[in-house]
Design a protein around this motif. Structure first.
Motif, short mmCIF file in Angstrom:
data_model
loop_
_atom_site.label_atom_id
_atom_site.label_comp_id
_atom_site.label_asym_id
_atom_site.label_seq_id
_atom_site.Cartn_x
_atom_site.Cartn_y
_atom_site.Cartn_z
N ASN A 378 0.77 -1.40 -0.03
CA ASN A 378 0.10 -0.10 -0.04
C ASN A 378 0.75 1.31 -0.19
O ASN A 378 0.19 2.15 0.11
N HIS A 380 1.80 3.10 -2.36
CA HIS A 380 1.63 3.95 -3.45
C HIS A 380 0.38 4.71 -3.01
O HIS A 380 -0.09 5.68 -3.54
N LYS A 381 -0.13 4.51 -1.74
CA LYS A 381 -1.48 5.35 -1.28
C LYS A 381 -0.95 6.69 -0.52
O LYS A 381 -1.95 7.30 -0.37
N ASN A 387 7.45 9.81 -6.97
CA ASN A 387 7.28 8.72 -8.13
C ASN A 387 8.90 8.26 -8.38
O ASN A 387 9.56 9.09 -8.70
N TYR A 414 2.24 -4.62 -8.54
CA TYR A 414 2.59 -3.93 -9.91
C TYR A 414 1.47 -3.43 -10.63
O TYR A 414 1.76 -2.96 -11.66
N VAL A 415 0.30 -3.30 -9.84
CA VAL A 415 -0.73 -2.63 -10.67
C VAL A 415 -0.37 -1.25 -11.07
O VAL A 415 -1.19 -0.65 -11.75
N ASN A 416 0.40 -0.44 -10.32
CA ASN A 416 0.67 0.94 -10.72
C ASN A 416 2.00 0.81 -11.70
O ASN A 416 2.29 2.14 -12.02
N GLU A 417 2.31 -0.23 -12.24
CA GLU A 417 3.44 -0.13 -13.10
C GLU A 417 2.91 0.05 -14.38
O GLU A 417 2.53 -0.96 -14.96
N LEU A 418 2.95 1.32 -15.26
CA LEU A 418 2.23 1.36 -16.29
C LEU A 418 3.34 1.52 -17.45
O LEU A 418 3.12 1.01 -18.78
N GLN A 440 -0.94 -4.54 -15.68
CA GLN A 440 -1.53 -3.07 -16.03
C GLN A 440 -0.37 -2.46 -17.01
O GLN A 440 -0.82 -1.23 -17.44
#
Length: 481
Positions: A378, A380-381, A387, A414-418, A440
């Motif tokens: 968590n 990233h929250k 960043n 890894y859900v925030n790794e675009l 993602q």
């Protein structure tokens, strides 16, 4: 009930509806859509609070249009959020503060300040603001904002005596060499965010202690420390010196409940513990360790969960949230990921919804090196997050471990790794998870030698990409999803 064929015109709406509508719009939008509509709307516009938002996508014509309307409405402006650099111009902050006096300003956020921007009018006005609640300067790029303005703006804010001021966030690198000259912060400040940058003597425990002495009423404290020494000056690991202080002389911040600590310098666990002992009632701790100037500087004890556990239990016993992100270059013995993960497993039961992951890349260089990324689920929250993007890494090996027992949930880290950009050498890279990790990713660039498609397909198993044929195998594979 009105008949079905009744038409409601804009003029039929009650004033209360317009007030509520304008509360959702920024000043530029309001003036563009409603400024010349009719006398009734113009009258309403003279009695509403205005919020100015200028982003990098705006252009100079829009700024001049906004400025022309502010002439009659400047006393209504309570909030400004301005990017100094826009699509076709710069120094927008200086432009607006030289044209207008924001006498009733309550919330101020200034970003991406250009080096050529003169802040003398800004600083002059800030000194007179008696309704200011929050001031946020976000300027992390070292190449912008001149040193004289940094110094004067810092002094102005840390000595501001407005009783309404609650939040000060000065996110630009400053050495704060004279921090001990200040007696205290503005009387009612409860949130402080500072970025201290300089040589190792500046980003020291003693400097942070000097800052902490000012924070009598602060409840939320966020500090960035960055060592600006050149690589040649930092080739040998020299642990931060712990100052010798009388036990009765150590400051105690009993009101601090949230602490964000971002390090781009070689602090070890003893240094961090010395700061934490000043915050006995801490509830939320957010820690970030970024890569230092030299690969030899990393204090390896930060990889030991047992060390962290002892530190937190002794100095911050009321802690209920612990999130971290550590990016590490190492040029000595390889890290055993299982040992690291095992040492942190006690935190899974201690903190709600807590898990962590460690990723490892072996580097292709003469000295056996590796790149490690450790982070909690968590992290990233955390709203004050910096960043830290996953860099392009010259690697022939990738491995990962987490505290999650269900392997298929591993991708949640890894859900925030675009965006992903990785160079992988010709040998086969083991894929540690059965399910794709980077689900993602929108843009994934792989730099590969010319290899058989079977190897390429193995590497692409970590993302949701289609299989490729031998004809597709290239030295550089760039994929946009």
């Amino acid at each position: 009930i009105l008949p079905m064929d009744t038409q409601t015109h804009l003029e039929d709406l009650a004033n209360e509806i317009f007030f509520e509508l304008f509360d959702y719009l920024h000043a530029l939008d309001i003036f563009t859509a409603f400024a010349s509509l009719n006398k009734r709307i113009s009258s309403i516009l003279r009695s509403i609070p205005l919020r100015i938002v200028i982003s990098k996508t705006h252009c100079r014509n829009q700024i001049d249009f906004l400025s022309s309307h502010l002439t009659l409405h400047i006393h209504q402006v309570i909030s400004i959020k301005i990017s100094d650099t826009i699509r076709d111009d710069a120094s927008i902050i200086s432009l607006l503060f030289s044209r207008h006096n924001f006498i009733n300003l309550q919330f101020c956020r200034l970003t991406t300040i250009d080096r050529s921007t003169k802040l003398d009018n800004v600083i002059k006005q800030i000194k007179t603001f008696d309704k200011l609640v929050s001031l946020n300067i976000f300027n992390l790029t070292e190449k912008t904002m001149n040193a004289v303005d940094k110094c004067e703006l810092t002094q102005t804010m840390l000595m501001h005596q407005s009783s309404s001021l609650r939040l000060i966030a000065l996110r630009y690198g400053c050495d704060y060499f004279n921090i001990s000259d200040y007696i205290s912060l503005p009387p009612n400040v409860t949130s402080l965010d500072l970025y201290i940058a300089g040589l190792s003597a500046i980003v020291s425990v003693r400097s942070v202690i000097a800052l902490i002495r000012l924070c009598h009423r602060v409840r939320s404290l966020h500090i960035i420390l960055k060592d600006t020494s050149s690589i040649g000056d930092t080739d040998i690991y020299d642990p931060i010196t712990i100052p010798t202080l009388n036990e009765n002389d150590i400051p105690v911040l009993s009101q601090v409940i949230s602490f964000g600590f971002i390090l781009f310098t070689a602090w070890n666990n003893d240094s961090i513990a010395f700061i934490l002992r000043c915050m006995p009632n801490l509830k939320y701790f957010f820690f970030t360790f970024g890569s230092c100037a030299s690969q030899n500087l990393f204090p390896v004890e930060l990889l030991d969960g047992y060390v962290w556990q002892e530190m937190l239990e002794v100095y911050v016993p009321y802690l209920s949230k612990f999130e971290f992100h550590m990016s590490i270059w190492k040029c000595f013995s390889p890290t055993d990921l299982d040992i690291v993960i095992d040492s942190f497993k006690n935190f899974v039961g201690k903190f709600s919804n807590w898990h962590m992951v460690i990723d490892q890349w072996r580097l292709q260089c003469e000295s056996s090196g590796e790149y490690l990324v450790l982070r909690t689920l968590n992290y990233h929250k955390y709203k004050w997050i910096i960043n830290i993007f996953m860099p392009a890494i010259h690697s022939g090996y990738f491995d990962t471990r987490s505290t999650m027992e269900i392997e298929d949930d591993h991708y949640l880290f890894y859900v925030n790794e675009l965006d992903l950009n990785i160079y992988i050498a010709s040998e086969r890279s083991p894929i540690p998870c059965s399910s794709p990790l980077f689900q993602q990713v929108k843009c994934f660039k792989l730099e590969l030698p010319i290899v058989p498609s079977s190897l390429s397909n193995s590497l692409l198993d970590i993302v949701n990409f289609h299989q490729i044929s031998d004809d597709d195998a290239q030295e550089t594979v760039g994929v946009g999803v």
